[in-house]
Write a protein that holds these residues in place. Structure first.
Motif, PDB file in Angstrom:
ATOM      1  N   TYR A 230      88.988 -46.650  23.431  1.00 19.68           N
ATOM      2  CA  TYR A 230      88.445 -44.583  23.298  1.00 19.68           C
ATOM      3  C   TYR A 230      90.592 -44.632  23.360  1.00 19.68           C
ATOM      4  O   TYR A 230      90.473 -43.395  22.714  1.00 19.68           O
ATOM      5  N   LEU A 231      91.309 -44.817  24.701  1.00 19.15           N
ATOM      6  CA  LEU A 231      92.284 -44.010  23.760  1.00 19.15           C
ATOM      7  C   LEU A 231      93.239 -44.296  22.533  1.00 19.15           C
ATOM      8  O   LEU A 231      92.916 -43.827  21.819  1.00 19.15           O
ATOM      9  N   PHE A 232      93.178 -45.141  21.650  1.00 18.22           N
ATOM     10  CA  PHE A 232      93.137 -45.707  20.781  1.00 18.22           C
ATOM     11  C   PHE A 232      92.063 -44.546  19.857  1.00 18.22           C
ATOM     12  O   PHE A 232      92.265 -44.888  18.406  1.00 18.22           O
ATOM     13  N   ALA A 233      91.036 -45.267  19.753  1.00 18.53           N
ATOM     14  CA  ALA A 233      90.135 -44.113  18.822  1.00 18.53           C
ATOM     15  C   ALA A 233      90.124 -42.834  19.361  1.00 18.53           C
ATOM     16  O   ALA A 233      90.326 -41.876  17.506  1.00 18.53           O
TER      17      ALA A 233
ATOM     18  N   ASN B 260      82.756 -47.077  19.140  1.00 20.16           N
ATOM     19  CA  ASN B 260      83.984 -46.652  19.718  1.00 20.16           C
ATOM     20  C   ASN B 260      84.548 -45.761  19.651  1.00 20.16           C
ATOM     21  O   ASN B 260      84.379 -44.374  20.284  1.00 20.16           O
ATOM     22  N   PHE B 261      84.135 -44.696  17.936  1.00 24.71           N
ATOM     23  CA  PHE B 261      85.040 -43.579  17.228  1.00 24.71           C
ATOM     24  C   PHE B 261      83.301 -43.057  17.913  1.00 24.71           C
ATOM     25  O   PHE B 261      83.651 -41.577  17.277  1.00 24.71           O
ATOM     26  N   VAL B 262      82.062 -42.384  17.942  1.00 24.20           N
ATOM     27  CA  VAL B 262      80.700 -42.274  18.531  1.00 24.20           C
ATOM     28  C   VAL B 262      81.169 -42.304  20.284  1.00 24.20           C
ATOM     29  O   VAL B 262      80.695 -41.066  20.163  1.00 24.20           O
ATOM     30  N   GLY B 263      81.613 -43.037  21.275  1.00 21.56           N
ATOM     31  CA  GLY B 263      81.349 -43.692  21.964  1.00 21.56           C
ATOM     32  C   GLY B 263      82.430 -42.179  22.272  1.00 21.56           C
ATOM     33  O   GLY B 263      81.979 -41.344  23.631  1.00 21.56           O
ATOM     34  N   VAL B 264      83.468 -41.969  22.144  1.00 23.11           N
ATOM     35  CA  VAL B 264      84.637 -40.970  22.612  1.00 23.11           C
ATOM     36  C   VAL B 264      84.327 -39.982  22.479  1.00 23.11           C
ATOM     37  O   VAL B 264      85.391 -38.875  23.466  1.00 23.11           O
ATOM     38  N   TRP B 265      83.707 -39.444  21.678  1.00 25.01           N
ATOM     39  CA  TRP B 265      82.970 -37.345  21.643  1.00 25.01           C
ATOM     40  C   TRP B 265      81.900 -37.898  22.460  1.00 25.01           C
ATOM     41  O   TRP B 265      82.017 -36.312  23.854  1.00 25.01           O
ATOM     42  N   THR B 266      80.921 -38.499  22.401  1.00 22.66           N
ATOM     43  CA  THR B 266      80.149 -38.293  23.911  1.00 22.66           C
ATOM     44  C   THR B 266      80.016 -38.849  25.371  1.00 22.66           C
ATOM     45  O   THR B 266      79.914 -37.931  26.207  1.00 22.66           O
ATOM     46  N   ASP B 267      81.492 -39.789  25.563  1.00 20.90           N
ATOM     47  CA  ASP B 267      81.443 -40.010  26.641  1.00 20.90           C
ATOM     48  C   ASP B 267      83.111 -38.728  27.539  1.00 20.90           C
ATOM     49  O   ASP B 267      83.222 -39.588  28.806  1.00 20.90           O
TER      50      ASP B 267
ATOM     51  N   PRO C 121      85.668 -54.330  20.168  1.00 17.92           N
ATOM     52  CA  PRO C 121      84.875 -54.261  21.383  1.00 17.92           C
ATOM     53  C   PRO C 121      85.614 -54.601  22.901  1.00 17.92           C
ATOM     54  O   PRO C 121      86.682 -54.600  23.073  1.00 17.92           O
ATOM     55  N   ALA C 122      84.966 -54.063  23.970  1.00 18.28           N
ATOM     56  CA  ALA C 122      85.169 -54.035  24.917  1.00 18.28           C
ATOM     57  C   ALA C 122      85.524 -55.106  26.243  1.00 18.28           C
ATOM     58  O   ALA C 122      86.612 -55.306  26.654  1.00 18.28           O
ATOM     59  N   ASP C 123      84.373 -55.873  25.367  1.00 16.80           N
ATOM     60  CA  ASP C 123      84.957 -57.603  25.879  1.00 16.80           C
ATOM     61  C   ASP C 123      85.566 -58.746  24.700  1.00 16.80           C
ATOM     62  O   ASP C 123      85.919 -59.191  25.696  1.00 16.80           O
ATOM     63  N   GLU C 124      86.236 -57.487  24.235  1.00 13.07           N
ATOM     64  CA  GLU C 124      87.442 -58.472  23.375  1.00 13.07           C
ATOM     65  C   GLU C 124      89.146 -58.010  23.763  1.00 13.07           C
ATOM     66  O   GLU C 124      89.958 -58.201  22.567  1.00 13.07           O
TER      67      GLU C 124
END
Length: 281
Positions: A248-251, A62-69, A44-47
């Motif tokens: 997102y970079l690593f995803a 993260n694997f969903v947000g990397v496509w949508t964002d 998660p972003a906070d960790e």
């Protein structure tokens, strides 16, 4: 007991154990960065700044947000078109050149092969200024065809070299027998040479595809519009001036390496066979 069959046990030498342990240790060292990449992609972003190796919660989102964002979907489409198109174009040009070089002993054949080998020494970065100026004057910047032509050109020499070695290892008597039976030169190439040279063809295909898939510098220079950039450049866009979206970079990196890993695993045997072509006479 007379009827008992003696079974000879195979003893393992200490040297074999040492070599196996060293091989496993080396494999672990090389796999650790990929394991860290997968773990970071699930943080998660906070960790992201936590010192623990494993996150407390796995953020599969993260694997969903990397496509949508981001524009990663369009970048993946561009990379597929560039890698597939450049591989097909390089193969269409390299196959007849390699066949003619392997079968015809023309004057200057050795110099041609030497020239093919020398072109492998040129790096794409040394030609970027000239390439950018040329495609700018042709109004071909931010085009998929530009990246296809460049990647095919820089991988053509390797494809010609591999295919020449493999076709040269196929006995010419097989073609002669096929032509005696009524096939022409093209028919013998299509029905006899190509099936036997398939491991060499697969080797040229996979190395050209991987090279075009991983290419970064030309994509960054010749494509400035986000939707026209390849996947490697799209992943780099997660690195900003002040912040880095590590999750997102690593995803995105995991998404980028999976197709190549699966493809290489499926045809690994033919790749090894193609690389050793011509080594034994």
């Amino acid at each position: 007991m007379a009827g008992r069959i003696a079974v000879k046990r195979r003893t393992i030498r200490p040297r074999t154990l040492v070599v196996a342990a060293a091989a496993w240790l080396l494999a672990v060292v090389f796999l650790l960065p990929y394991a860290e990449m997968v773990v970071t992609a699930l943080r998660p972003a906070d960790e992201l700044r936590d010192a623990s190796y494993l996150p407390r919660h796995f953020a599969w989102s993260n694997f969903v947000g990397v496509w949508t964002d981001s524009t990663l979907g369009g970048n993946l489409r561009v990379t597929l078109l560039v890698a597939g198109g450049s591989t097909l174009l390089a193969l269409l040009v390299a196959l007849p050149a390699a066949y003619y070089t392997a079968r015809v002993r023309y004057r200057g054949r050795r110099y041609f092969l030497l020239l093919v080998l020398v072109t492998q020494m040129f790096q794409p970065t040394s030609l970027l200024v000239g390439l950018y100026r040329e495609f700018f004057q042709l109004d071909m910047l931010n085009s998929v065809w530009t990246l296809v032509l460049c990647n095919a050109a820089f991988n053509l020499a390797f494809a010609v070299w591999i295919l020449t070695a493999y076709i040269g290892s196929i006995p010419v008597e097989l073609e002669e027998a096929a032509m005696i039976d009524g096939l022409g030169r093209l028919g013998a190439l299509r029905r006899v040479v190509l099936p036997l040279a398939m491991p060499g063809v697969v080797t040229a295909v996979i190395f050209t595809f991987i090279s075009a898939w991983n290419e970064f510098v030309m994509g960054l220079t010749l494509s400035t519009v986000p939707n026209s950039q390849p996947l490697t450049v799209g992943i780099n866009n997660f690195i900003g001036n002040y912040t880095v979206q590590w999750n997102y970079l690593f995803a995105g990196s995991v998404v980028a390496i999976l197709p190549v890993v699966v493809l290489f695993a499926l045809i690994e045997r033919q790749v090894v066979s193609g690389l050793t072509a011509g080594s034994v006479k």
